[in-house]
Design an enzyme around this catalytic site. Sequence first.
Site, PDB file in Angstrom:
ATOM      1  N   GLY A  14       0.784  -1.232   0.000  1.00  0.00           N
ATOM      2  CA  GLY A  14       0.000   0.000   0.000  1.00  0.00           C
ATOM      3  C   GLY A  14       0.814   1.279   0.000  1.00  0.00           C
ATOM      4  CE  LYS A  15       6.837   0.584  -1.650  1.00  0.00           C
ATOM      5  NZ  LYS A  15       6.389  -0.821  -1.813  1.00  0.00           N
ATOM      6  CB  THR A  16       1.450   3.495  -4.796  1.00  0.00           C
ATOM      7  OG1 THR A  16       2.679   2.868  -5.190  1.00  0.00           O
ATOM      8  CG2 THR A  16       1.070   4.539  -5.831  1.00  0.00           C
ATOM      9  CB  VAL A  17      -2.870   3.641  -1.611  1.00  0.00           C
ATOM     10  CG1 VAL A  17      -4.100   4.260  -0.952  1.00  0.00           C
ATOM     11  CG2 VAL A  17      -3.285   2.885  -2.871  1.00  0.00           C
ATOM     12  CE  LYS A  37       8.065   3.237  -7.332  1.00  0.00           C
ATOM     13  NZ  LYS A  37       7.447   2.611  -6.146  1.00  0.00           N
ATOM     14  CB  ALA A 111      11.446  -0.093  -5.687  1.00  0.00           C
ATOM     15  N   PRO A 200      -8.123   2.346   4.533  1.00  0.00           N
ATOM     16  CG  PRO A 200     -10.239   3.272   4.826  1.00  0.00           C
ATOM     17  CD  PRO A 200      -8.803   3.650   4.636  1.00  0.00           C
TER      18      PRO A 200
END
EC number: 6.3.3.3
Length: 238
Positions: A14-17, A37, A111, A200
Site C-alpha cells: 500500500g505504499k503508493t496509496v 519515484k 521500491a 481502508p
Amino acid sequence: MSVLIVTGTGTEVGKTVVTAALAALAADRGTAVAVVKPAQTGVRAGELGDVDLVRDLSGVDDVHELSRYADPLAPVSAARRAGLPTPDLGTVAVAVRRLQADRGLVLVEGAGGLLVRYDHDGSTLADLARTLAAPVLVVTTAGLGTLNATALTLEVMANRGLDLAGIVVGSWPVEPDLAARSNIVDLELLAARPLAGAVPAGAGLLGTGQFLQIARSSLEPALGGAFNAAEFRRRYAV
C-alpha cells in the site's frame, strides 16, 4: 519535514496509496508538494506506473519517475536483465534537493522494502534516507506475518540512525480477522508510539474527492490528517 521517505515492509503493502494520501493532504492545505519515484519496476514503456496512480488519486501533477524497468524485480536485477544502467541514488538525492528548494514537501516512494538493492554497490533506500537526513514512514500490512517484517524494518532503521515518521497500515481490511486486530497493539509496541494511520482497503479505487476524505480520516495529524489512533484501537484491537 520537507522530505519524507515512504517505504514498506515488502511489496504490494500500500505504499503508493499512502504516498497519494500524503500528497492529497499536503495539496489540500496549500503546500507545494512533489512526489519522486527513484525506480519503477514491473511496468513497461507506455504503461501507467505508481506516480500516475498518485496523480490520479491526489490530483497532484508534480510527480517524477526517475527510471523505469519492465521486469517486476528489484531495481538492480531489473536493470541487469534489461541491459540498462542501474539507478544512481546520488543523482536521485540531487534531484530531490533541487525539488526541495521550492516545495514545501517532497515525498520519495521507494521500491519494495528498505533494503532492496538499487545498484551493484548495494545502495538502498536506507542509504538515500541517510544522505537526505529524511525521516522514514513505514507502510506495513495488517495481518499475520506483519510483526516480524515490521520489526526487521525498524531494527534496520535504528541501527542506521534513521528517524521513524510512523507506521501506517496500508490496507486495513473491511472485516479484519483476529490477527489483524491483535496486531494493532503489537505494532504500536514495536514502534513505541501509536499507529500513524490505517488506510481502508480499496481506497486506491476511489475518485479524487472521495480519496481526499479517506486520506484525511486515515492519517494522523502529524501527517496532515485526522486519524485518531486511540479511537481506532478501541474499535478494533483485541
